[in-house]
Design a protein around this motif. Structure first.
Motif, PDB file in Angstrom:
ATOM      1  N   ALA A  27      -4.438  -2.595  -9.401  1.00 54.03           N
ATOM      2  CA  ALA A  27      -5.242  -1.523  -9.727  1.00 54.03           C
ATOM      3  C   ALA A  27      -4.671  -0.059  -9.262  1.00 54.03           C
ATOM      4  O   ALA A  27      -4.605   1.016  -9.844  1.00 54.03           O
ATOM      5  CB  ALA A  27      -6.637  -1.647  -9.594  1.00 54.03           C
ATOM      6  N   ALA A  28      -4.683  -0.100  -7.835  1.00 52.61           N
ATOM      7  CA  ALA A  28      -4.500   1.067  -7.321  1.00 52.61           C
ATOM      8  C   ALA A  28      -2.967   1.427  -7.475  1.00 52.61           C
ATOM      9  O   ALA A  28      -2.602   2.679  -7.883  1.00 52.61           O
ATOM     10  CB  ALA A  28      -4.429   0.829  -5.668  1.00 52.61           C
ATOM     11  N   SER A  56       0.852  -1.266   0.059  1.00 59.49           N
ATOM     12  CA  SER A  56       0.027   0.054   0.016  1.00 59.49           C
ATOM     13  C   SER A  56       0.939   1.232   0.112  1.00 59.49           C
ATOM     14  O   SER A  56       0.296   2.472  -0.380  1.00 59.49           O
ATOM     15  CB  SER A  56      -1.015  -0.011   1.156  1.00 59.49           C
ATOM     16  N   THR A  91      -2.861  -8.506  -5.136  1.00 63.21           N
ATOM     17  CA  THR A  91      -4.458  -8.837  -5.512  1.00 63.21           C
ATOM     18  C   THR A  91      -4.592  -7.878  -6.792  1.00 63.21           C
ATOM     19  O   THR A  91      -3.929  -6.784  -6.827  1.00 63.21           O
ATOM     20  CB  THR A  91      -5.236  -8.371  -4.295  1.00 63.21           C
ATOM     21  N   GLU A 109      -6.846  -5.767  -6.899  1.00 64.25           N
ATOM     22  CA  GLU A 109      -7.482  -4.341  -6.539  1.00 64.25           C
ATOM     23  C   GLU A 109      -5.934  -3.527  -6.008  1.00 64.25           C
ATOM     24  O   GLU A 109      -5.862  -2.550  -6.399  1.00 64.25           O
ATOM     25  CB  GLU A 109      -8.185  -4.347  -4.998  1.00 64.25           C
TER      26      GLU A 109
END
Length: 111
Positions: free
Chosen positions: A95-96, A4, A90, A92
């Motif tokens: 994509a981020a 992240s 993942t 997601e």
């Protein structure tokens, strides 16, 4: 380092760095604890020169850190250790990360 916290460009660099079997073996060996170049090369059965090429790439990607230590006989020895990281990929998360790719990175696949 957590996924992240990683930009798209940085993720591309990290994944490209990890895509090499020598570098994966280096990280696996360093998982047992820090080590200096000569002993690490002997453990892995590769030359110090080749090992140092891969260690520089791992360090540039932020996956290992290094420090110089002066031995008792006055020799400078470079020790390497793993920098803690966690990459849970993942759709997601990818994509981020893709949202922060620079133009140069997002065109990397096109020829």
């Amino acid at each position: 380092m957590e996924l992240s916290e990683v930009t798209g460009d940085r993720l591309v660099q990290i994944l490209a760095t990890l895509a090499n079997p020598h570098r994966m073996r280096i990280l696996a060996t360093l998982a047992g604890g820090e080590d200096y170049v000569s002993r690490l090369a002997r453990k892995m059965g590769i030359s110090r020169a080749l090992l140092q090429v891969h260690l520089r790439k791992l360090e540039a990607a932020g996956l290992v850190t290094s420090r110089l230590v002066l031995s008792e006989d006055g020799k400078a020895m470079k020790y390497y250790d793993i920098e803690p990281f966690s990459l849970h990929l993942t759709p997601e998360a990818l994509a981020a990360a893709a949202l922060s790719l620079t133009a140069d990175q997002s065109k990397g696949d096109r020829k």
